[in-house]
Design an enzyme around this catalytic site. Structure first.
Site: not given
Length: 388
Positions: A303, A351, A363
């Site tokens: 990420c 994240h 993402h």
């Protein structure tokens, strides 16, 4: 006359003994049945519990991935520093050797001229400091010779200092690589546990779990659409207010017979939008590439690796981890999020995704998934940050 009746005591004792034997046999039979019965199986977790456990394991793996990224960043920096120090040690050692050769030439010249052998010993010593207490020897040297000795002493000290610094740097590198190994093992452990949980599900359970996931995605999409409508209404209200203000200013200028004012210069919002356009264009071009923990392109990403590379296209250098990226800009509310902003998730900030508008982001989700567009409400939001 003697009685011929049988004594009753014998019958009573026999009856009592039979009663005890029957009870004992019954107890033994019950114990045998209990011993032979299969142990009770533990309650099987519900699909909702499995889903939560898997989600938690993926989140923990994401957090461990950030620790891995941080350890790798430190390890790479430490290795570069060590390489530089080793190069500098080599350079300084060469200078020390040059200075030692110069002292040897001076000593050889004194030997040919019949000068004191003690002076030659001073000049040729590996450590001239051993002789510096003998001031009379230094007094016998010329100014040029004394400078050669002092230069040698200084160069030797600098070389030793750099050598010590390189030794310390090597120890720090070993520590960083140890952290790197530990973080890698932690990631692999969490992912292995998640795979094991999923592997135990039946085909029917996997289908039901997929249905739960679809419901979750649908709810996240509904919230994204709600945010999109809200943001669109706010933008429309701002546009109308700006148009009304411009009309009032134009009317005032006509009434005063003034020349129209120059249009205002482009503000920082326009500059940010231009950068965000580059960021989003890059992120869109990466859609479909696999998530791989610890990766930062070009073929796969985690990420924070994706957000780092995307913002680099706009000339902004972001740190490697989510924990550092969340500090690299201005925090804004979710309602005020703009395309290009970074959206962070979970309490441990493990994240991150790139906001593209309409409540959606691009993402790199998790192992086994590809870079994709998804609602920002798919996970619990921690914060929104504007990098530039």
């Amino acid at each position: 006359m003697a009685s011929h009746r049988k004594p009753r005591t014998s019958r009573i004792r026999t009856s009592h003994a039979v009663g005890i034997t029957s009870a004992a046999l019954t107890s033994v039979a019950l114990l045998a049945q209990t011993a032979n019965a299969a142990p009770a199986e533990p309650d099987k977790p519900s699909l909702e519990e499995v889903q939560k456990k898997v989600d938690d394991l993926y989140r923990e793996a994401g957090s461990a991935t950030q620790k891995y990224n941080l350890a790798k960043e430190k390890s790479d920096q430490q290795r570069d520093k060590l390489n530089d120090l080793q190069d500098e040690v080599a350079q300084r050692t060469e200078k020390v050797n040059d200075a030692r050769r110069e002292l040897g030439q001076i000593a050889a010249a004194q030997y040919r001229n019949g000068t004191s052998s003690d002076t030659a010993v001073l000049l040729l010593s590996d450590n001239p400091d051993d002789y510096f207490a003998q001031r009379q020897l230094m007094g016998r040297l010329s100014g040029q010779q004394q400078k050669a000795v002092e230069d040698f002493k200084s160069l030797q000290t600098q070389a030793n200092d750099k050598r010590d610094e390189a030794t310390d740097s090597l120890a720090q590198l070993s520590e960083s690589e140890g952290d790197l190994k530990t973080s890698k093992q932690d990631v692999q452990k969490k992912l292995g546990e998640a795979r094991e949980l999923l592997s135990k599900l039946t085909a029917e359970e996997k289908a039901r779990l997929a249905e739960l996931e679809r419901k979750r995605e649908a709810e996240a999409k509904r919230k994204a659409e709600e945010l999109a409508r809200k943001q669109a209404a706010e933008e429309e209200a701002k546009r109308k207010a700006a148009a009304e203000q411009a009309a009032k200013e134009e009317a005032a200028q006509e009434e005063a017979a003034e020349e129209p004012a120059d249009p205002p210069a482009s503000d920082s919002g326009d500059a940010y939008a231009a950068k965000a356009e580059k960021v989003i264009a890059f992120a869109q071009s990466q859609i479909g590439k696999p998530y791989v923990w610890g990766a930062a392109g070009p073929d796969s990403y985690d990420c924070s690796g994706l957000t780092q590379k995307a913002w680099a296209r706009a000339g902004i250098s972001l740190p490697r981890t989510t924990w550092d990226q969340v500090k690299a800009g201005t925090t804004v509310s979710v309602d005020n999020a703009k395309p290009g902003d970074l959206v962070f998730f979970y309490d441990d900030i493990s994240h991150v995704g790139i906001y593209i508008g309409n409540g959606e982001m691009i993402h790199a989700p998790k192992p086994g998934a590809n870079v994709r567009v998804e609602s920002i409400y798919y996970m619990p939001i921690h914060s929104v940050v504007r990098p530039a």
